[in-house]
Write a protein that holds these residues in place. Structure first.
Motif, short mmCIF file in Angstrom:
data_model
loop_
_atom_site.label_atom_id
_atom_site.label_comp_id
_atom_site.label_asym_id
_atom_site.label_seq_id
_atom_site.Cartn_x
_atom_site.Cartn_y
_atom_site.Cartn_z
N ALA A 22 -1.45 10.72 6.94
CA ALA A 22 -0.71 10.02 7.44
C ALA A 22 0.47 9.14 6.44
O ALA A 22 1.65 8.91 6.90
CB ALA A 22 -1.71 8.69 6.78
N GLY A 23 0.98 10.32 6.03
CA GLY A 23 2.01 10.59 4.80
C GLY A 23 2.40 9.26 3.87
O GLY A 23 0.95 9.17 2.88
N GLU A 24 2.91 7.69 3.80
CA GLU A 24 3.24 7.14 2.73
C GLU A 24 1.75 5.75 2.82
O GLU A 24 1.92 4.72 4.22
CB GLU A 24 4.28 6.57 2.11
N VAL A 25 0.36 5.93 2.63
CA VAL A 25 -0.06 4.67 3.08
C VAL A 25 -0.59 3.55 1.55
O VAL A 25 -0.77 4.06 0.85
CB VAL A 25 -1.07 5.44 4.17
N PRO A 26 -1.19 2.16 2.30
CA PRO A 26 -1.79 1.49 1.23
C PRO A 26 -3.33 1.72 1.21
O PRO A 26 -3.52 2.35 2.00
CB PRO A 26 -1.56 -0.11 2.08
N LEU A 53 -3.00 13.55 -7.78
CA LEU A 53 -3.29 14.50 -7.22
C LEU A 53 -2.47 13.51 -5.69
O LEU A 53 -2.62 14.13 -4.61
CB LEU A 53 -4.94 14.26 -6.50
N LEU A 54 -2.62 12.29 -5.90
CA LEU A 54 -1.26 11.25 -5.28
C LEU A 54 -0.79 10.23 -6.17
O LEU A 54 -0.87 10.42 -6.98
CB LEU A 54 -2.21 10.32 -4.89
N ASP A 55 0.41 9.81 -5.63
CA ASP A 55 1.54 10.01 -6.21
C ASP A 55 1.44 7.66 -6.10
O ASP A 55 1.60 8.01 -4.48
CB ASP A 55 2.72 10.15 -5.34
N ARG A 56 1.65 7.22 -6.62
CA ARG A 56 1.88 5.88 -6.25
C ARG A 56 3.19 5.05 -6.35
O ARG A 56 4.10 5.26 -7.47
CB ARG A 56 0.92 4.59 -7.24
N SER A 57 3.61 4.28 -4.98
CA SER A 57 4.90 3.76 -5.23
C SER A 57 4.91 2.27 -5.99
O SER A 57 3.85 2.18 -5.83
CB SER A 57 5.94 3.90 -4.12
N ASP A 59 5.79 -0.47 -4.41
CA ASP A 59 5.49 -0.83 -3.91
C ASP A 59 3.58 -1.24 -3.06
O ASP A 59 2.53 -1.56 -2.55
CB ASP A 59 5.75 -0.97 -2.45
N GLY A 60 3.19 -0.14 -4.04
CA GLY A 60 0.99 -0.15 -3.90
C GLY A 60 1.01 0.64 -3.00
O GLY A 60 -0.58 1.70 -2.58
N TYR A 61 2.12 1.69 -2.12
CA TYR A 61 1.58 2.75 -1.42
C TYR A 61 1.40 3.87 -1.66
O TYR A 61 2.05 4.72 -2.47
CB TYR A 61 2.74 2.89 -0.82
N TYR A 62 0.10 4.99 -1.12
CA TYR A 62 0.25 6.33 -1.88
C TYR A 62 0.48 7.08 -0.54
O TYR A 62 0.43 7.16 -0.29
CB TYR A 62 -1.21 6.70 -2.40
N SER A 63 0.94 8.20 -1.65
CA SER A 63 1.33 9.56 -1.01
C SER A 63 0.37 11.24 -1.35
O SER A 63 0.39 11.19 -3.53
CB SER A 63 2.67 9.94 -0.48
#
Length: 87
Positions: A22-26, A53-57, A59-63
Motif C-alpha cells: 500500500a505504501g504509506e498508510v495510517p 521494520l517500519l518507518d513512522r512519519s 503525521d502517523g503514517y507508516y511505511s
C-alpha cells in the motif's frame, strides 16, 4: 522461510505485507485491510517501527523500511534486531 523474532506477533507479517503493497498508510487503514482492531494495528505498527521494520512519519503514517523489505524477502533474520526506544 522468514526468520521471525521472539517478540513478533502473528499479525506482524500481515501488517508488513500490507504496508509494502500500500505504501504509506495510517494504522486505521492497515487494520481495516488485515482484519485487526485499529488500536492493535497502532500498537503493532509502533513496535515494528521501534525495531526498524517500519518507518513512522510525523503525521502517523507508516511505511516499510529497507530492513522490513529484506525481512519479507527472507533475506534478514528479525531476531537480530534491537529495540530503538523513542522513535
Amino acid at each position: 522461510m522468514r526468520q521471525r523474532a521472539d517478540w513478533m506477533k502473528p499479525a506482524d507479517d500481515a501488517i508488513l505485507e500490507y504496508t509494502r503493497d500500500a505504501g504509506e498508510v495510517p494504522p486505521s487503514v492497515i487494520a481495516r485491510n488485515v482484519d485487526i482492531h485499529p488500536k492493535y494495528a497502532g500498537e503493532r505498527s509502533r513496535e515494528l517501527a521501534n525495531y526498524g521494520l517500519l518507518d513512522r512519519s510525523s503525521d502517523g503514517y507508516y511505511s516499510l523500511t529497507s530492513i522490513g523489505e529484506e525481512y519479507l524477502e527472507e533475506q534478514f533474520n528479525a531476531q537480530s534486531l534491537t529495540k530503538e526506544e523513542g522513535q
